[in-house]
Design a protein around this motif. Structure first.
Motif, PDB file in Angstrom:
ATOM      1  N   SER A 202       0.934  -1.337   0.138  1.00 11.15           N
ATOM      2  CA  SER A 202       0.166   0.036   0.032  1.00 11.15           C
ATOM      3  C   SER A 202       0.842   1.230  -0.022  1.00 11.15           C
ATOM      4  O   SER A 202       0.492   2.251  -0.522  1.00 11.15           O
ATOM      5  CB  SER A 202      -0.899  -0.030   1.188  1.00 11.15           C
ATOM      6  N   THR A 207      -2.450   1.940  -2.736  1.00 12.01           N
ATOM      7  CA  THR A 207      -3.599   1.168  -2.757  1.00 12.01           C
ATOM      8  C   THR A 207      -3.624  -0.227  -1.950  1.00 12.01           C
ATOM      9  O   THR A 207      -2.384  -0.580  -1.895  1.00 12.01           O
ATOM     10  CB  THR A 207      -4.455   1.111  -4.026  1.00 12.01           C
ATOM     11  N   GLN A 208      -4.773  -0.444  -1.414  1.00 11.79           N
ATOM     12  CA  GLN A 208      -4.350  -1.791  -0.468  1.00 11.79           C
ATOM     13  C   GLN A 208      -5.109  -3.206  -1.433  1.00 11.79           C
ATOM     14  O   GLN A 208      -5.000  -4.116  -1.140  1.00 11.79           O
ATOM     15  CB  GLN A 208      -5.189  -1.868   0.776  1.00 11.79           C
TER      16      GLN A 208
END
Length: 218
Positions: A202, A207-208
């Motif tokens: 991340s 982003t995860q």
């Protein structure tokens, strides 16, 4: 054909979804919808797509343009690309550089030329393609993660010839790896390093979530 869309919430609680279909058109359409959902409300939100080859990534990028979907902030990465993005800082800090193309065969050729008389591979050490074949075997060992030296000591062999062959491969592999240690890294080393840095996903990409797209013939 099969399609896999795995959404990984890193680093602690993975959430996976598997999507499969017998239609390539449906797979591509579903991928576009998945990306659209991720970008809803923020066209610049990062969406990372992992695919099996650069060729597939280029194809998917073009398909999104054809469908009128902007692909800004959507990197299509191979496994090596992903691993490099995650691990490059750690590798550089450690002083290691990527092994140049052809480096495996070059090192293996030197090892084979230095074999003592009477060793298992000495009789064929001058065969022109042996270094490439042996280097490919070393890559298979790297990719498997097997401890071949330990395995060769505890294995039960069908003959003395088989024992001699496997033990010599193990010894050559040990020398091969020693040549790179701390200075150069192979693709297998890169993937292993990337896996160790997965928790940084991340922070690296913003982003995860990771979409994994692939297909194969059965």
């Amino acid at each position: 054909m099969q399609f896999t869309s795995a959404q990984l919430k890193m680093p602690q609680t993975p959430q996976h979804r598997l999507i499969s279909s017998g239609s390539l058109a449906r797979l591509e359409g579903r991928l576009v919808r998945e990306i659209s959902e991720e970008k809803r409300g923020d066209a610049l939100r990062a969406v990372v797509v992992l695919c099996g080859s650069k060729l597939l990534g280029h194809y998917l990028s073009r398909e999104m343009v054809k469908r009128g979907f902007p692909h800004l902030g959507i990197p299509f990465l191979t496994f090596n690309d992903l691993a490099h993005a995650l691990a490059r800082r750690v590798l550089l800090e450690g002083g290691a550089l990527p092994l140049p193309e052809g480096g495996k065969a070059l090192v293996t050729r030197r090892l084979l030329r230095a074999l003592r008389a009477g060793s298992y591979f000495a009789r064929v050490q001058d065969q022109p393609h042996l270094p490439e074949v042996m280097a490919a075997s070393f890559t298979d060992i790297e990719d498997s993660g097997a401890e071949i030296a330990a395995a060769s000591k505890t294995a039960v062999f069908s003959s003395r010839t088989a024992a001699s062959k496997i033990k010599e491969v193990a010894a050559l592999y040990h020398e091969y790896r020693d040549h790179f240690q701390g200075r150069l890294y192979t693709e297998s080393d890169l993937l292993a390093a990337g896996a160790r840095q997965a928790a940084d996903f991340s922070a690296v990409f913003g982003t995860q979530r990771l979409l994994v797209y692939g297909f194969y013939e059965v």
